[in-house]
Design a protein around this motif. Structure first.
Motif, PDB file in Angstrom:
ATOM      1  N   GLY A  88       0.656  -1.357  -0.113  1.00 38.42           N
ATOM      2  CA  GLY A  88       0.024   0.010  -0.021  1.00 38.42           C
ATOM      3  C   GLY A  88       0.823   1.231  -0.013  1.00 38.42           C
ATOM      4  O   GLY A  88       0.154   2.355   0.245  1.00 38.42           O
ATOM      5  N   ASP A  89       2.020   1.111  -0.459  1.00 45.83           N
ATOM      6  CA  ASP A  89       2.920   2.300  -0.123  1.00 45.83           C
ATOM      7  C   ASP A  89       2.729   3.277  -1.602  1.00 45.83           C
ATOM      8  O   ASP A  89       3.497   4.407  -1.486  1.00 45.83           O
ATOM      9  N   GLY A  90       2.045   2.709  -2.201  1.00 50.84           N
ATOM     10  CA  GLY A  90       1.742   3.926  -3.451  1.00 50.84           C
ATOM     11  C   GLY A  90       2.774   3.479  -4.571  1.00 50.84           C
ATOM     12  O   GLY A  90       3.411   2.478  -4.779  1.00 50.84           O
ATOM     13  N   THR A  91       2.457   4.278  -5.761  1.00 53.25           N
ATOM     14  CA  THR A  91       3.322   4.090  -7.069  1.00 53.25           C
ATOM     15  C   THR A  91       4.855   4.023  -6.691  1.00 53.25           C
ATOM     16  O   THR A  91       5.240   5.359  -6.039  1.00 53.25           O
ATOM     17  N   ILE A  92       5.534   3.224  -7.608  1.00 56.12           N
ATOM     18  CA  ILE A  92       6.957   3.129  -7.307  1.00 56.12           C
ATOM     19  C   ILE A  92       7.478   3.522  -8.614  1.00 56.12           C
ATOM     20  O   ILE A  92       7.271   2.854  -9.739  1.00 56.12           O
ATOM     21  N   ASN A  93       8.737   4.387  -8.372  1.00 56.46           N
ATOM     22  CA  ASN A  93       9.345   4.870  -9.825  1.00 56.46           C
ATOM     23  C   ASN A  93      10.884   4.306  -9.695  1.00 56.46           C
ATOM     24  O   ASN A  93      11.436   4.854  -8.823  1.00 56.46           O
ATOM     25  N   LEU A  94      10.962   3.483 -10.480  1.00 57.10           N
ATOM     26  CA  LEU A  94      12.367   3.081 -10.652  1.00 57.10           C
ATOM     27  C   LEU A  94      13.627   3.837 -10.855  1.00 57.10           C
ATOM     28  O   LEU A  94      14.608   3.514 -10.436  1.00 57.10           O
ATOM     29  N   PHE A  95      13.022   5.060 -11.509  1.00 54.72           N
ATOM     30  CA  PHE A  95      14.259   5.895 -11.856  1.00 54.72           C
ATOM     31  C   PHE A  95      14.935   6.644 -10.519  1.00 54.72           C
ATOM     32  O   PHE A  95      15.869   6.966 -10.541  1.00 54.72           O
ATOM     33  N   ASP A  96      14.015   6.378  -9.505  1.00 59.42           N
ATOM     34  CA  ASP A  96      14.448   7.002  -8.211  1.00 59.42           C
ATOM     35  C   ASP A  96      15.681   6.206  -7.734  1.00 59.42           C
ATOM     36  O   ASP A  96      16.376   6.916  -6.666  1.00 59.42           O
ATOM     37  N   PHE A  97      15.814   4.967  -8.218  1.00 64.14           N
ATOM     38  CA  PHE A  97      16.942   4.003  -7.690  1.00 64.14           C
ATOM     39  C   PHE A  97      18.243   4.248  -8.509  1.00 64.14           C
ATOM     40  O   PHE A  97      19.148   3.412  -8.148  1.00 64.14           O
ATOM     41  N   LEU A  98      18.287   4.919  -9.429  1.00 59.02           N
ATOM     42  CA  LEU A  98      19.421   5.194  -9.990  1.00 59.02           C
ATOM     43  C   LEU A  98      20.339   6.048  -9.504  1.00 59.02           C
ATOM     44  O   LEU A  98      19.830   6.948  -8.748  1.00 59.02           O
ATOM     45  N   GLU A  99      21.660   5.898  -9.781  1.00 56.23           N
ATOM     46  CA  GLU A  99      22.815   7.047  -9.254  1.00 56.23           C
ATOM     47  C   GLU A  99      22.597   8.119  -9.792  1.00 56.23           C
ATOM     48  O   GLU A  99      22.361   7.971 -11.044  1.00 56.23           O
ATOM     49  N   SER A 100      23.048   9.011  -8.939  1.00 54.14           N
ATOM     50  CA  SER A 100      23.210  10.427  -9.486  1.00 54.14           C
ATOM     51  C   SER A 100      24.160  10.433 -10.691  1.00 54.14           C
ATOM     52  O   SER A 100      25.244   9.812 -11.031  1.00 54.14           O
ATOM     53  N   GLY A 101      23.493  11.196 -12.010  1.00 53.93           N
ATOM     54  CA  GLY A 101      24.493  11.147 -13.182  1.00 53.93           C
ATOM     55  C   GLY A 101      24.047   9.981 -14.402  1.00 53.93           C
ATOM     56  O   GLY A 101      24.955  10.370 -15.242  1.00 53.93           O
ATOM     57  N   THR A 102      23.462   8.847 -14.066  1.00 54.64           N
ATOM     58  CA  THR A 102      23.074   8.109 -14.853  1.00 54.64           C
ATOM     59  C   THR A 102      22.378   8.610 -15.902  1.00 54.64           C
ATOM     60  O   THR A 102      21.230   9.247 -16.033  1.00 54.64           O
ATOM     61  N   ASP A 103      22.458   7.947 -17.150  1.00 54.52           N
ATOM     62  CA  ASP A 103      21.970   8.554 -18.329  1.00 54.52           C
ATOM     63  C   ASP A 103      20.585   7.896 -18.329  1.00 54.52           C
ATOM     64  O   ASP A 103      20.313   6.688 -18.091  1.00 54.52           O
ATOM     65  N   LEU A 104      19.425   8.793 -18.522  1.00 54.66           N
ATOM     66  CA  LEU A 104      18.279   8.430 -18.288  1.00 54.66           C
ATOM     67  C   LEU A 104      17.539   8.067 -19.659  1.00 54.66           C
ATOM     68  O   LEU A 104      16.185   7.900 -19.574  1.00 54.66           O
ATOM     69  N   ASN A 105      18.252   7.742 -20.615  1.00 52.90           N
ATOM     70  CA  ASN A 105      17.570   7.324 -22.084  1.00 52.90           C
ATOM     71  C   ASN A 105      17.410   5.799 -21.911  1.00 52.90           C
ATOM     72  O   ASN A 105      17.062   5.412 -23.414  1.00 52.90           O
ATOM     73  N   GLY A 106      17.671   5.155 -20.946  1.00 50.98           N
ATOM     74  CA  GLY A 106      17.652   3.614 -21.149  1.00 50.98           C
ATOM     75  C   GLY A 106      16.000   3.365 -20.992  1.00 50.98           C
ATOM     76  O   GLY A 106      15.219   4.098 -20.801  1.00 50.98           O
ATOM     77  N   THR A 107      15.898   1.990 -20.887  1.00 54.23           N
ATOM     78  CA  THR A 107      14.536   1.397 -20.693  1.00 54.23           C
ATOM     79  C   THR A 107      14.597   0.154 -19.558  1.00 54.23           C
ATOM     80  O   THR A 107      15.426  -0.485 -19.289  1.00 54.23           O
ATOM     81  N   TRP A 108      13.576   0.214 -18.473  1.00 56.94           N
ATOM     82  CA  TRP A 108      13.506  -0.526 -17.631  1.00 56.94           C
ATOM     83  C   TRP A 108      12.931  -1.807 -18.137  1.00 56.94           C
ATOM     84  O   TRP A 108      11.883  -1.907 -18.919  1.00 56.94           O
ATOM     85  N   ILE A 109      13.589  -3.077 -17.619  1.00 57.93           N
ATOM     86  CA  ILE A 109      13.091  -4.306 -17.697  1.00 57.93           C
ATOM     87  C   ILE A 109      12.825  -5.029 -16.597  1.00 57.93           C
ATOM     88  O   ILE A 109      13.391  -5.154 -15.770  1.00 57.93           O
TER      89      ILE A 109
END
Length: 490
Positions: free
Chosen positions: A316-337
């Motif tokens: 019940g913690d609500g929506t989880i955003n996986l991008f929140d777990f990336l290290e700072s400076g990581t390229d955000l153009n990838g895709t989660w699988i």
């Protein structure tokens, strides 16, 4: 005495007596005169036949011959003609003697007096003199190649290359003649290092007779530049250790200033984690378009730098955003699988846990970084009361590669995923021969490929290669985990 009638005497000749030579003799002639009455008077006469007249003949007064002609060949010097003798029809033959030669204007020229003598049967002699001049007006002969083609770095004055003069010959004398040459102005060729010029060869004999021949010398450039720098053309590296592109130096047989070097690089990297090749190609071209291609093939062992994240969430913690777990400076153009196809991940990397059953869900996010892969692996455990679920062998993550080269990735052999399970990790590392090279109980993820004290040599690092691990999780009830991994220490 009694008649005026004209009387006519008659004669008879006696037998001739030979004289002093073939054409001389004498005999008695008896003359008889008879008148009308038969009165007869006789007288004798001695007739002497002599030969005091010299024969005659003709010979050219002056003859000029080339120095290689035979002065004793009478068809050349002018044979005696019109031989005649007043007393005999016998053929007469003239003889000759030659005087001392007088030198001419040059070594092969001279002149001398030839004295001809003709004698008849009685020794009457006629002489004539003839001047014979020996001249040299014939030029020498020789052979030289009509066309010679040389590479631009060859010496045009080396006669073994340009074709030395051969078959030198002069009609007069055995003196060795030596040809000389002069070179004309060069005509530029199709490129900077090419040209052509006319070489004029001259051969002069002792009397100044001259022969010339021309020879075309073409200078070409067909040799490509050569590599001067040392270059390892084939080797293997880990993707994080790919060396910089070297600057190569080339030399050329004709000119080093005009070498142009171009560089091109291709690779077979697909981003799927498989090993690949980098093909580096240098092309060195000289001023005449001759090219050398140098290839360097780098076999790259692909690494996947994995960052592990483990998170506990209540359903019940609500929506989880996986991008929140990336290290700072990581390229955000990838895709989660998601490893579980039941999870629907939105384009912004979020999902709603309420749509899922309780349990562990694993998500991966992989990007390419200079030929290596960087993967963030997020393990999310969903429960309804935040109770930690039991650990399994699938949740344990063990290093696939150790590269203790000073960067931030894979510096140590790591066993992750045990922090929430209260497991004690025991590790043994073996080489390919089965010998233990490292062993630790309660391992703390702090071994960086150090060589054991029993290793040979002075290096404190193990050599590159594949090694094998046995990981035992004490208090887990799980079987030991085994597998290979790669160490790259360069």
């Amino acid at each position: 005495n009694c008649s005026n009638t004209a009387l006519e005497a008659t004669y008879t000749d006696g037998v001739a007596t030979p004289g002093a030579c073939a054409n001389e003799s004498s005999f008695i002639r008896t003359w008889t005169l008879v008148d009308a009455c038969g009165n007869t008077t006789t007288q004798t006469q001695t007739i002497n036949i002599q030969d005091t007249t010299a024969p005659t003949f003709t010979v050219p007064a002056t003859v000029t011959l080339e120095c290689d002609q035979d002065v004793n060949d009478l068809t050349l010097t002018g044979d005696v003609t019109d031989e005649a003798d007043n007393c005999s029809n016998t053929a007469l033959e003239a003889t000759y003697t030659d005087g001392v030669a007088t030198p001419g204007a040059c070594a092969n020229e001279s002149s001398f007096i030839r004295t001809w003598t003709l004698v008849d049967a009685c020794g009457n002699t006629t002489t004539q003199t003839q001047t014979i001049n020996i001249q040299d007006t014939t030029a020498p002969t020789f052979t030289v190649p009509a066309t010679v083609t040389l590479e631009c770095n060859q010496d045009v004055n080396d006669l073994t290359l340009t074709g030395d003069v051969t078959d030198e010959a002069d009609n007069c004398g055995n003196t060795v003649l030596e040809a000389t040459y002069t070179d004309g102005v060069a005509t530029p060729g199709a490129c900077a290092n090419e040209s052509s010029f006319i070489r004029t060869w001259t051969l002069v004999d002792a009397c100044g007779n001259t022969t010339t021949q021309t020879q075309t010398i073409n200078i070409q450039d067909t040799t490509a530049p050569t590599l001067v720098s040392e270059l390892e053309t084939s080797f293997t590296v880990i993707c994080s250790n790919i060396p910089e592109v070297p600057s190569l130096e080339f030399t050329d047989n004709c000119s080093t200033e005009a070498i142009e070097v171009s560089y091109n690089e291709t690779n077979t990297f697909t981003g799927d984690g498989n090993d690949y090749e980098i093909i580096r190609e240098w092309t060195a071209t000289d001023a005449c378009g001759n090219s050398t291609v140098i290839n360097q093939i780098i076999s790259v062992i692909s690494e996947n730098f994995v960052h592990e994240v483990i998170q506990e969430f209540c359903i019940g913690d609500g929506t989880i955003n996986l991008f929140d777990f990336l290290e700072s400076g990581t390229d955000l153009n990838g895709t989660w699988i998601s490893e579980d196809n039941t999870v629907t991940i939105e384009s912004d990397g979020s999902f709603n846990p309420l749509e899922l059953e309780l349990g562990e869900y694993i998500f991966t996010y992989t990007i390419s970084n200079n030929g290596c892969l960087e993967t963030t692996e997020v393990s999310i455990r969903l429960n309804d009361d935040c109770i930690v679920l039991p650990c399994t062998s699938e949740s344990i993550k063990i290093s696939k590669a150790v590269t203790p080269n000073g960067d931030q990735y894979n510096q140590y052999f790591t066993v992750n995923g045990t922090a929430d399970c209260s497991f004690v990790v025991d590790v043994k590392i073996f080489n390919r021969y089965g010998a233990i090279i490292f062993e630790a109980n309660d391992y703390q993820n702090d071994w960086a490929g150090h060589a054991p004290n029993t290793s040979i040599g002075n290096s404190d690092k193990l050599p590159n290669g594949t090694y094998y691990y046995v990981v035992t999780l004490r208090n887990s009830g799980l079987k030991p985990i085994t597998g290979p991994f790669y160490i790259g220490t360069k």
